[in-house]
Design an enzyme around this catalytic site. Structure first.
Site, PDB file in Angstrom:
ATOM      1  N   ASP A   1       0.866  -1.175   0.000  1.00 54.17           N
ATOM      2  CA  ASP A   1       0.000   0.000   0.000  1.00 54.17           C
ATOM      3  C   ASP A   1       0.914   1.240   0.000  1.00 54.17           C
ATOM      4  O   ASP A   1       2.146   1.145   0.041  1.00 54.17           O
ATOM      5  CB  ASP A   1      -0.967  -0.032   1.186  1.00 54.17           C
ATOM      6  CG  ASP A   1      -2.230   0.790   0.896  1.00 54.17           C
ATOM      7  OD1 ASP A   1      -2.183   1.653  -0.007  1.00 54.17           O
ATOM      8  OD2 ASP A   1      -3.253   0.585   1.571  1.00 54.17           O
TER       9      ASP A   1
HETATM   10  C1  BGC Z   1      -5.098   3.194   0.245  1.00 52.79           C
HETATM   11  C2  BGC Z   1      -5.317   2.172  -0.842  1.00 52.79           C
HETATM   12  C3  BGC Z   1      -5.203   2.821  -2.194  1.00 52.79           C
HETATM   13  C4  BGC Z   1      -3.875   3.523  -2.305  1.00 52.79           C
HETATM   14  C5  BGC Z   1      -3.656   4.173  -3.651  1.00 52.79           C
HETATM   15  C6  BGC Z   1      -3.870   4.030   0.013  1.00 52.79           C
HETATM   16  O1  BGC Z   1      -3.770   5.079   0.915  1.00 52.79           O
HETATM   17  O2  BGC Z   1      -5.023   2.515   1.478  1.00 52.79           O
HETATM   18  O3  BGC Z   1      -6.572   1.563  -0.692  1.00 52.79           O
HETATM   19  O4  BGC Z   1      -5.355   1.859  -3.195  1.00 52.79           O
HETATM   20  O5  BGC Z   1      -3.799   4.516  -1.304  1.00 52.79           O
HETATM   21  O6  BGC Z   1      -4.485   5.236  -3.858  1.00 52.79           O
END
Ligand code: BGC
Length: 710
Positions: free
Chosen positions: A257
Site C-alpha cells: 500500500d
Molecule cells: C489506500 C489504498 C489505495 C492507495 C492508492 C492508500 O492510501 O489505502 O486503498 O489503493 O492509497 O491510492
C-alpha cells in the site's frame, strides 16, 4: 527464451528495480504526496507503474516516455482506485453489497472497467475485501460488510466484472484484491491501527474473500497497512509467501500500500529503509507503492546480503508477466479508444438500478410509500442538497455535477407537489440558528423528508469515528422537527451504520440511503413514491450503541448466553444485547411469509447432496423481490462453532398473492470448518439449518439433520 527471460537478462539492476517502482502522478492525492521527478524517472527506466493519472492523451504521452524513450521500451502499467465507479459513480460497496445480487456487483465492475480502460487505465486497486464488524472504521464503506461468505461472493463477482474473460480483452482491467488482510479488525476501529486476531479468526473470517479472489484469477493483491499479530502485512512472510504464494499458488503481483514499505521503520520492525525494503521484498511484496525504497535501497540490501538477486528477478518477472497478460507488449496504447455511443447513458441507467437496489428501508410505520393525497413536502437537512457528498469516498474520475441531489430527485419525481426546502443545520457545525426556520417549514406540510447523515469524507480512508452517530447538531434538528408533529421520514446518507436509537423510535420511517453515487436523488425519489419497491438488506449488523461494537450475527455462544432472567448471563447493564437491526434486515412495501422448511435427508454423509426447500408467499398487494438467507449451525463440535453461519441466499420475485418454493443446495464444504491445523475438517454430528429473511434469530425456520460417518 521467453520475452520475460530475455528482458530480465538485458536489464541492469536499476532497470529491474524500476519495474518494481509504482509511483503516483498526483492527479488526485490518496495519501501524502511524495515528491518525485516522475518524467525524468520514467525516461531513465526507473518506473514500472503509475497511478492517479487518467485520460487518453496524458496516459498515451506518459506511456510514450517509457516505450519510446527508455533503453528497453518496457511499457508502464497505469492503475487507479476504482472502488465504486470510474466516470459513472455507483453506490459505495457496503451499500451495493446490500443488493445481495452478484450479477449487479459484476455489472457495475464491468461498466467501470469499460469506462476506465477507454481512458488508459490497466489496473484497478479494487475490489476491497476487508470484512469488517466495526462501524467506527471508516473503510467499512469500501467493502462487503461483516460476512466472509458474502465477501467471497462479492470478490468473485467483482473480479469477473473487472477482468472479464481475459486480461488482454479490450475493456478488461486487472483487479487488485485489497487490503490483505484483516484491516477491518483494526484496534478500536482506528484506521491503520494494529490488528490482533486469532489464527482461527483469520482463517474463518478475514482470509476467505482473498482465497475466493485468488480462485477467481485476480491479477494482483495489495498488502494492508496494518500489522497482524505484531507483524506488519508489508513484511508478513507467513501470510504473503506462505499463504498466498505457497498455499493458494497465487502467481500474480503483490504490491504494497501507499508508502507502506517505508512505514516498516515506523512500525518498529526495520532499523532503516534498507532493512524495510529487504523485509518487504523477501516477504513477497513485488511492487513498492510510492515509497521508492526498493529503487533507492535494494542495491544496498543486496550488498549487505539481506536479499538475493533471485528475489528481485522473481518479483520483476511477475510484474512483466502482468504486463504481458494485459497485452501491453503488443500494444501499449491499445486501451485509449473512446467509448461507444450510448455507453454512458446505459451506465447511468445501471447506476440508477444499483442505487435503488442499495436503499435499505430500515423502519416504516405505514408512511411509505407516500400516499396519493400528500401535496406539500418539506425537504429539510444538510444532506438534501449535498451534491458532492452523494459521490462517496472514492470517486475516481466522477464529477459532482453528474450527481442528482435528493432535493432535485424529489422535485423531478413530484412535479405536482409543492416542495419547500432548507438545510436547518450543517453536517458537522455547531450552529443551531437555522433550526427555527426549519421548524416553521415543517409546521405547514403533509410530510417532512429529513435528510441527515455524514459527508463523503467522513467515511473511507483515515475517516474513523469514535462516535458513529449523527454528527454536528443534526440530532437537535431532527428532534425539534419531529416535535412539531409533522409526519417525518428520515434518510440517512452515510458510509456506515449510524447509531441513533432515538431516531428509530421517533421517525415514522427511516431509510439507509448510504452514499449512492450519481443517481442518488432519483433512486431515493423512486423508493419514496413507491415506483420502486425497496429490496436491499443490511450487509452489516446495525448497532444501537457504539459500546456493542464489534457486533455481528455470527458470534459464538458462551457458557452463559444472554438471559433477561439471569443476572449472571452475558449482557449489558445499560443496553440491550440485540442490535438495532440484524444482518440481513431490510423492509419492502410487501409482506412475505416463509413456511414449510424441509430438507431432503435427515442424515447425510459427505458427498450426499443436501437440499433445503422453503415456501415463500407474498401476502401483500405489491410485487416484490425478497432475499432469503440460509444459515447453518453446527450444534456440537470440538471447536465451538458460531451460532449461525451464512451458507447460501436466494432472491425470489413474487407477484401479489403468489407463492414460490425456493431451493438451496449445500455442498460438503458448507459443513466443514478449520481444524487445529486450519485445514478444512468435517465432524459428524447434529446441524441446524435456519432459514429466514434476516439473521434475526426469533424469526427463523429451523430444520435439523445429522452428519454420519461413512
Ligand atoms: C489506500 C489504498 C489505495 C492507495 C492508492 C492508500 O492510501 O489505502 O486503498 O489503493 O492509497 O491510492
Amino acid at each position: 527464451m521467453s520475452r520475460i527471460e530475455s528482458l530480465l537478462r538485458a536489464m541492469t539492476l536499476e532497470e529491474k528495480l524500476g519495474q518494481l517502482n509504482l509511483v503516483t502522478a498526483g492527479q488526485v492525492a490518496t495519501g501524502p504526496i511524495v515528491p518525485g521527478e516522475t518524467t525524468q524517472d520514467i525516461r531513465a527506466g526507473l518506473v514500472g507503474g503509475v497511478f492517479n493519472l487518467w485520460g487518453p492523451d496524458v496516459v498515451a504521452r506518459t506511456q510514450r516516455l517509457a516505450v519510446e524513450e527508455t533503453r528497453l521500451g518496457v511499457p508502464l502499467i497505469f492503475g487507479l482506485d476504482i472502488l465504486h465507479g470510474y466516470r459513472t459513480i455507483f453506490p459505495v460497496p457496503l451499500a451495493e453489497t446490500g443488493a445481495f445480487d452478484p450479477l449487479l456487483w459484476e455489472r457495475t465492475a464491468r461498466a467501470s472497467a469499460l469506462e476506465a480502460a477507454c481512458e488508459g487505465i490497466h489496473l484497478s486497486f479494487a475490489p476491497m475485501l476487508d470484512v469488517s464488524r466495526d462501524p467506527r472504521w471508516g473503510r467499512i464503506a469500501e467493502g462487503p460488510g461483516e460476512d466472509p461468505f458474502v465477501g467471497s461472493k462479492f470478490a468473485q463477482a467483482k473480479i469477473r466484472g473487472f477482468q472479464g474473460e481475459r486480461l488482454s480483452d479490450r475493456g478488461a482491467l486487472a483487479a487488485t484484491a485489497k487490503h490483505f488482510c484483516a484491516g477491518g479488525a483494526a484496534t478500536a476501529g482506528r484506521d491503520y491501527a494494529a490488528v490482533d486476531v486469532s489464527e482461527r479468526m483469520l482463517h474463518e473470517v478475514y482470509l476467505p474473500p482473498f482465497r475466493a479472489a485468488v480462485e477467481a484469477g485476480c491479477a494482483a493483491i495489495m498488502s494492508a497497512f496494518n500489522n497482524v499479530n505484531g507483524v506488519p502485512m508489508t513484511s508478513h512472510d507467513k501470510l504473503l509467501n506462505g499463504y498466498l504464494r505457497r498455499k493458494l499458488d497465487f502467481d500474480g503481483v503483490i504490491m504494497s500500500d501507499y508508502t507502506a514499505v517505508t512505514e516498516l521503520v515506523e512500525h518498529g520492525v526495520a532499523a532503516d529503509l534498507v532493512e524495510a525494503a529487504a523485509l518487504a521484498l523477501t516477504a513477497g511484496v513485488d511492487m513498492d507503492m510510492v515509497s521508492g525504497a526498493y529503487l533507492r535501497c535494494l542495491p544496498e540490501a543486496l550488498a549487505r546480503g539481506l536479499v538475493a538477486e533471485a528475489d528481485i528477478d522473481a518479483a520483476v518477472a511477475r510484474v512483466l508477466r502482468l504486463k504481458e497478460r494485459l497485452g501491453l507488449f503488443d500494444d501499449p496504447y491499445r486501451f485509449a479508444t473512446p467509448p461507444a455511443e450510448g455507453v454512458q447513458e446505459a451506465h447511468r441507467q445501471l447506476a440508477l438500478d444499483a442505487a435503488r437496489r442499495a436503499i435499505t428501508l430500515l423502519s416504516n410505520r405505514g408512511i411509505l410509500p407516500l400516499a396519493a393525497d400528500v401535496r406539500r413536502i418539506a425537504v429539510i437537512g444538510p444532506l438534501a442538497d449535498a451534491r458532492a457528498d452523494m459521490l462517496g469516498p472514492w470517486s475516481a474520475a466522477g464529477a459532482a455535477e453528474n450527481c442528482v441531489t435528493i432535493l432535485e430527485g424529489l422535485k423531478a419525481a413530484l412535479m405536482a407537489f409543492e416542495i419547500i426546502h432548507c438545510a436547518g443545520v450543517s453536517i458537522e457545525g455547531d450552529d443551531e440558528s437555522g433550526i427555527e426556520q426549519a421548524r416553521a417549514l415543517a409546521r405547514d406540510v403533509d410530510v417532512v423528508v429529513l435528510c441527515l447523515g455524514e459527508s463523503a469524507s467522513m467515511s473511507g480512508e483515515a475517516a474513523s469515528r469514535a462516535t458513529p452517530g449523527l454528527p454536528g447538531k443534526q440530532r437537535q434538528l431532527a428532534e425539534r422537527i419531529i416535535a412539531t408533529g409533522a409526519p417525518t421520514i428520515a434518510l440517512l446518507s452515510c458510509g456506515r451504520p449510524l447509531t441513533a436509537p432515538w431516531l428509530f423510535e421517533q421517525a415514522q420511517a427511516v431509510l439507509a440511503t448510504w452514499l449512492l453515487g450519481d443517481m442518488a436523488g432519483r433512486a431515493i425519489a423512486d423508493v419514496l413514491t413507491g415506483r420502486f419497491n425497496p429490496c436491499a438488506r443490511l450487509a452489516v449488523t446495525w448497532p444501537r450503541d457504539v459500546g456493542q461494537v464489534p457486533i455481528f450475527y455470527a458470534s459464538r455462544s458462551t457458557g452463559r448466553p444472554p438471559d433477561a432472567n439471569n443476572f449472571y448471563s452475558s449482557k449489558y447493564l445499560d443496553c440491550p444485547v440485540e442490535p438495532q437491526f440484524p444482518f440481513g434486515h431490510g423492509l419492502s412495501f410487501a409482506r412475505v411469509t416463509l413456511t414449510n422448511l424441509r430438507i431432503n435427508r435427515l442424515e447425510f454423509t459427505l458427498g450426499d447432496e443436501v437440499e433445503a426447500r422453503v415456501d415463500a408467499r407474498n401476502e401483500s398487494e405489491v410485487a416484490t423481490e425478497e432475499t432469503i438467507f440460509l444459515f447453518l449451525h453446527d450444534v456440537t463440535a470440538r471447536v465451538a462453532r458460531p451460532l449461525m453461519e451464512l451458507k447460501a441466499w436466494a432472491k425470489v420475485a413474487l407477484e401479489p398473492g403468489k407463492s414460490k418454493t425456493v431451493a438451496f443446495t449445500l455442498t460438503a464444504e458448507s459443513f466443514s470448518f478449520p481444524g487445529d491445523d486450519m485445514e478444512p475438517m468435517f465432524e459428524p454430528g447434529a446441524f441446524d439449518i435456519l432459514v429466514g429473511l434476516s439473521a434475526d434469530r426469533k424469526n427463523l425456520l429451523t430444520a435439523s439433520l445429522r452428519m454420519i460417518s461413512t
